[in-house]
Write an enzyme that holds these catalytic residues in place. Sequence first.
Site, mmCIF file in Angstrom:
data_model
loop_
_atom_site.group_PDB
_atom_site.id
_atom_site.type_symbol
_atom_site.label_atom_id
_atom_site.label_comp_id
_atom_site.label_asym_id
_atom_site.label_seq_id
_atom_site.Cartn_x
_atom_site.Cartn_y
_atom_site.Cartn_z
ATOM 1 N N ARG A 208 -2.397 -3.076 -1.103
ATOM 2 C CA ARG A 208 -3.624 -3.367 -0.361
ATOM 3 C C ARG A 208 -3.766 -4.888 -0.230
ATOM 4 N NH1 ARG A 208 -3.826 1.061 1.543
ATOM 5 N NH2 ARG A 208 -5.382 2.674 1.156
ATOM 6 N N GLU B 3 -8.067 -7.524 7.330
ATOM 7 C CA GLU B 3 -7.337 -6.753 8.336
ATOM 8 C C GLU B 3 -8.299 -6.381 9.450
ATOM 9 O OE1 GLU B 3 -5.326 -3.384 6.623
ATOM 10 O OE2 GLU B 3 -4.086 -4.634 5.333
ATOM 11 N N HIS C 156 -0.254 -2.971 8.748
ATOM 12 C CA HIS C 156 -0.554 -1.858 7.843
ATOM 13 C C HIS C 156 0.094 -0.570 8.381
ATOM 14 C CE1 HIS C 156 -3.649 -0.621 4.594
ATOM 15 N NE2 HIS C 156 -2.674 0.272 4.621
HETATM 16 N N1 LIG Z 1 0.802 -0.078 3.333
HETATM 17 C C1 LIG Z 1 0.444 1.168 3.567
HETATM 18 O O1 LIG Z 1 0.448 1.654 4.694
HETATM 19 C C2 LIG Z 1 0.041 2.038 2.394
HETATM 20 C C3 LIG Z 1 0.198 3.431 2.527
HETATM 21 C C4 LIG Z 1 -0.111 4.225 1.433
HETATM 22 C C5 LIG Z 1 -0.593 3.641 0.274
HETATM 23 N N2 LIG Z 1 -0.761 2.286 0.202
HETATM 24 C C6 LIG Z 1 -1.291 1.679 -1.023
HETATM 25 O O2 LIG Z 1 -0.301 1.773 -2.037
HETATM 26 C C7 LIG Z 1 -0.949 2.150 -3.252
HETATM 27 C C8 LIG Z 1 0.051 2.797 -4.186
HETATM 28 O O3 LIG Z 1 0.439 4.053 -3.642
HETATM 29 P P1 LIG Z 1 1.304 5.092 -4.506
HETATM 30 O O4 LIG Z 1 1.541 6.267 -3.649
HETATM 31 O O5 LIG Z 1 2.443 4.379 -5.129
HETATM 32 O O6 LIG Z 1 0.216 5.452 -5.643
HETATM 33 P P2 LIG Z 1 0.456 5.939 -7.138
HETATM 34 O O7 LIG Z 1 1.606 6.876 -7.191
HETATM 35 O O8 LIG Z 1 -0.875 6.358 -7.626
HETATM 36 O O9 LIG Z 1 0.927 4.596 -7.908
HETATM 37 C C9 LIG Z 1 0.072 3.547 -8.259
HETATM 38 C C10 LIG Z 1 0.769 2.781 -9.359
HETATM 39 O O10 LIG Z 1 0.052 1.557 -9.618
HETATM 40 C C11 LIG Z 1 -0.017 1.404 -11.013
HETATM 41 N N3 LIG Z 1 -1.150 0.534 -11.343
HETATM 42 C C12 LIG Z 1 -2.474 0.762 -11.190
HETATM 43 N N4 LIG Z 1 -3.197 -0.296 -11.618
HETATM 44 C C13 LIG Z 1 -2.288 -1.205 -12.064
HETATM 45 C C14 LIG Z 1 -2.380 -2.502 -12.638
HETATM 46 N N5 LIG Z 1 -3.565 -3.098 -12.840
HETATM 47 N N6 LIG Z 1 -1.221 -3.153 -12.953
HETATM 48 C C15 LIG Z 1 -0.011 -2.568 -12.789
HETATM 49 N N7 LIG Z 1 0.142 -1.343 -12.249
HETATM 50 C C16 LIG Z 1 -0.980 -0.668 -11.903
HETATM 51 C C17 LIG Z 1 -0.170 2.803 -11.563
HETATM 52 O O11 LIG Z 1 0.171 2.791 -12.947
HETATM 53 P P3 LIG Z 1 0.225 4.165 -13.814
HETATM 54 O O12 LIG Z 1 1.429 4.919 -13.300
HETATM 55 O O13 LIG Z 1 0.429 3.690 -15.199
HETATM 56 O O14 LIG Z 1 -1.074 4.882 -13.562
HETATM 57 C C18 LIG Z 1 0.806 3.558 -10.679
HETATM 58 O O15 LIG Z 1 2.117 3.467 -11.216
HETATM 59 C C19 LIG Z 1 -2.085 3.069 -2.780
HETATM 60 O O16 LIG Z 1 -3.120 3.155 -3.742
HETATM 61 C C20 LIG Z 1 -2.545 2.400 -1.515
HETATM 62 O O17 LIG Z 1 -3.543 1.426 -1.791
HETATM 63 C C21 LIG Z 1 -0.440 1.480 1.231
#
Ligand SMILES: NC(=O)c1ccc[n+]([C@@H]2O[C@H](COP(=O)([O-])OP(=O)(O)OC[C@H]3O[C@@H](n4cnc5c(N)ncnc54)[C@H](OP(=O)(O)O)[C@@H]3O)[C@@H](O)[C@H]2O)c1
Length: 249
Positions: free
Chosen positions: A162, A191, A210
């Site tokens: 994000r 954005e 994005h």
């Molecule tokens: N660019 C785009 O178009 C797009 C599309 C989809 C999503 N996104 C963004 O990408 C994010 C991640 O997606 P995902 O599918 O990978 O979600 P996810 O599977 O829930 O993974 C999030 C990861 O971040 C870790 N995390 C949370 N807080 C943290 C911190 N303070 N320091 C270090 N690590 C931390 C979590 O740790 P744990 O495993 O220990 O809980 C988890 O491993 C979404 O929440 C969204 O904001 C962007």
Amino acid sequence: MDRCVGMSDSQRETVIFTNNKRLSGPAIAEHTIAMMMSIARGLPAYSRAQVKSEWDDSLSSAIRFGEVKDKTMLVVGLGGIGTEIAWRAHGLGMRIIATRNSSRRGPDYVDYVGLADELNKLAGEADVIVNALPLTAKTTGVFNKAFFDAAKPGAMFLSVGRGKSTVTKDLIAALESGQIYGAGLDVTDPEPLPADSPLWQMPRVVITPHSSAAGIDSLRRMATIAVENLRRYANGERMLNIVDINAGY
Ligand SMILES: NC(=O)c1ccc[n+]([C@@H]2O[C@H](COP(=O)([O-])OP(=O)(O)OC[C@H]3O[C@@H](n4cnc5c(N)ncnc54)[C@H](OP(=O)(O)O)[C@@H]3O)[C@@H](O)[C@H]2O)c1
């Protein structure tokens, strides 16, 4: 989940939230690797020359990042997206280190998994840093001046989590000083990125709106999970991809 800020506490308590975590991982990971290779090989400058139909072989002298093989990538947020990025970068011969929020566990192709408070220390080891974090109170503004100062000089910054995890003016300053070599930004703050942002014109910055999750494969996975969750909901079964309201993702 970060877009549900307007909800009251009672709404949060009575509604089950599910999200699309992991489902865009493969597409976003390919996009991230594409941005990394584009910056490493100086493609943004060639794209600008191509628009002007210019064969400019002097541009190759500006390619200073070197080969990615044997370099270190720090994946910040080793979740669904971060794991897919790590796997691909490892396949390119990179050493992978990472952070998570709640655990130090990771797949065997990740050399070291640290916790959130190790971010700035690990940044000093990495040639490529990837923001794959969800936006929470803890992750807002973590890529700030202190972080960029702690980064290895000449590191590349890629951001697909994000935009608000990055303090834009601090990133711009780090790019201007050369502390950060280049940046691949699929997410920005704000954005859309305003037309007068200096980021648009920087030579080693790749910006996409994005859109890194775009593609039929992500949509197919999202549709599959939505249908399965509807079935589970109707049958009173535990749904997939439930959001932890307290953690914020
Ligand atoms: N660019 C785009 O178009 C797009 C599309 C989809 C999503 N996104 C963004 O990408 C994010 C991640 O997606 P995902 O599918 O990978 O979600 P996810 O599977 O829930 O993974 C999030 C990861 O971040 C870790 N995390 C949370 N807080 C943290 C911190 N303070 N320091 C270090 N690590 C931390 C979590 O740790 P744990 O495993 O220990 O809980 C988890 O491993 C979404 O929440 C969204 O904001 C962007």
